[in-house]
Motif scaffolding. Structure first.
Motif, PDB file in Angstrom:
ATOM      1  N   GLY A  85       0.005  -4.063  -7.442  1.00 24.15           N
ATOM      2  CA  GLY A  85       0.465  -2.713  -7.154  1.00 24.15           C
ATOM      3  C   GLY A  85       1.294  -2.121  -8.281  1.00 24.15           C
ATOM      4  N   GLU A 113      -8.541  -4.744  -8.861  1.00 20.89           N
ATOM      5  CA  GLU A 113      -7.185  -4.874  -8.352  1.00 20.89           C
ATOM      6  C   GLU A 113      -6.322  -3.670  -8.751  1.00 20.89           C
ATOM      7  N   ALA A 114      -5.228  -3.493  -8.031  1.00 21.18           N
ATOM      8  CA  ALA A 114      -4.304  -2.378  -8.284  1.00 21.18           C
ATOM      9  C   ALA A 114      -3.336  -2.775  -9.395  1.00 21.18           C
ATOM     10  N   LYS A 144       0.851  -1.175   0.000  1.00 19.85           N
ATOM     11  CA  LYS A 144       0.000   0.000   0.000  1.00 19.85           C
ATOM     12  C   LYS A 144       0.895   1.235   0.000  1.00 19.85           C
ATOM     13  N   VAL A 159     -13.116  -7.262  -6.379  1.00 14.86           N
ATOM     14  CA  VAL A 159     -12.627  -5.885  -6.283  1.00 14.86           C
ATOM     15  C   VAL A 159     -11.820  -5.571  -7.542  1.00 14.86           C
ATOM     16  N   THR A 169     -13.535  -6.923 -12.275  1.00 10.78           N
ATOM     17  CA  THR A 169     -13.109  -7.183 -10.900  1.00 10.78           C
ATOM     18  C   THR A 169     -12.549  -8.595 -10.798  1.00 10.78           C
ATOM     19  N   GLN A 172      -7.171   3.746 -11.950  1.00 11.60           N
ATOM     20  CA  GLN A 172      -7.762   2.564 -12.561  1.00 11.60           C
ATOM     21  C   GLN A 172      -8.033   2.827 -14.031  1.00 11.60           C
ATOM     22  N   HIS A 230      -0.146   3.007  -6.347  1.00 17.22           N
ATOM     23  CA  HIS A 230      -1.470   2.425  -6.114  1.00 17.22           C
ATOM     24  C   HIS A 230      -1.280   0.960  -5.748  1.00 17.22           C
ATOM     25  N   GLY A 231      -1.641   0.637  -4.514  1.00 10.25           N
ATOM     26  CA  GLY A 231      -1.565  -0.738  -4.047  1.00 10.25           C
ATOM     27  C   GLY A 231      -2.618  -0.964  -2.986  1.00 10.25           C
ATOM     28  N   LEU A 232      -3.163  -2.168  -2.951  1.00  9.41           N
ATOM     29  CA  LEU A 232      -4.229  -2.481  -2.006  1.00  9.41           C
ATOM     30  C   LEU A 232      -3.808  -3.481  -0.935  1.00  9.41           C
ATOM     31  N   ASN A 233      -2.754  -4.230  -1.207  1.00  9.12           N
ATOM     32  CA  ASN A 233      -2.304  -5.264  -0.282  1.00  9.12           C
ATOM     33  C   ASN A 233      -0.878  -5.660  -0.655  1.00  9.12           C
TER      34      ASN A 233
END
Length: 271
Positions: free
Chosen positions: A64, A95-96, A38, A93, A85, A79, A57-60
């Protein structure tokens, strides 16, 4: 302007390599994939001290993307529009995997629109990730076409890890890849559709295959055996193609302790 794209396979683990690469090659803009963090988890001080701005941009801890620039960084988009998704159900979701930004713009506008892209792997031919990959590439094609429809003279580059080897000489042994992803006709057709939308591989003409790769698996001594794949690309719009003055693949960055399994792809443009 010198731009580069690099699947870094964890920015936190390879920040020193990134800073050294930027300095050694005097890179103005670097698109990264697989930053695996993140934004809040990244210590950007070394990049900022070197004069770079960062959009990440990263979610986990997976996927990323980022764009690093010392020539300005505006109009950031996290995005692609209409991207599918994962999983492709009510639990999914976005994804990044895509980050767009304008770099090098002056007071009168202009500059270069760059998308850092990490296309889904596809995993296996009978895995749900495979059709997801094809739909993701179609969303990329649609966005690329939209940008050129809005402005045919737009200087846009689509860069990153496409997870597609579009030609047979982009892999070390086609027989090895029989029944596997990355080389199937649907994947190659999806890649060609992006090309047909108005973009061109600006590195291949100067560095044709066979034997020209950007990725070597960590396993089975693929790198010393020269058993690689070309899956990282810089695809440029017509106006950006006209500005290209040279390119290279920095194979040296795949060497040594702690290397990513990808090498950076570097392109020079006269803007």
């Amino acid at each position: 302007m010198r731009i580069a794209t690099w699947n870094i396979n964890s920015l936190r683990a390879r920040m020193d390599r990134v800073v050294a690469f930027l300095d050694r090659h005097q890179v103005d803009v670097l698109a990264l994939q697989e930053i695996k963090a993140k934004p809040a988890q990244l210590d950007l001080a070394p990049l900022e001290a070197a004069g770079y701005e960062v959009a990440a941009h990263g979610l986990n801890q997976w996927n990323g993307v980022a764009v690093i620039s010392r020539v300005g960084l505006t109009d950031v988009a996290l995005q692609l529009p209409d991207v599918p998704t994962w999983p492709e159900d009510e639990t999914g979701v976005v994804e990044a995997r895509a980050l767009g930004a304008t770099v090098g713009a002056g007071s009168d506008g202009g500059g270069l629109r760059i998308w850092s892209l990490y296309v889904p792997n596809g995993r296996e031919l009978d895995h749900p990730h495979y059709p997801y990959k094809l739909r993701w590439l179609d969303a990329l094609r649609a966005e690329g076409a939209r940008e050129l429809a809005a402005d045919p003279r737009s200087r846009t580059v689509l860069v990153g890890d496409f997870n597609v080897a579009p030609q047979d000489d982009d892999v070390w042994d086609m027989a090895f890849f029989e029944g596997k992803t990355h080389v199937t006709e649907p994947e190659r057709a999806a890649f060609r559709a992006v090309i047909d939308a108005g973009y061109a591989d600006v590195v291949r003409p100067e560095h044709p295959g066979p034997g020209t790769y950007t990725y070597w698996d960590y396993q089975a001594l693929r790198f010393p055996k020269k058993e690689g794949m070309r899956i990282d690309f810089v695809l440029a719009s017509p106006a950006a193609q006209e500005a290209v003055t040279g390119s290279f693949i920095d194979r040296e960055e795949r060497k040594g302790k702690g290397a990513s399994d990808h090498a950076p792809v570097v392109v020079d443009l006269d803007l």
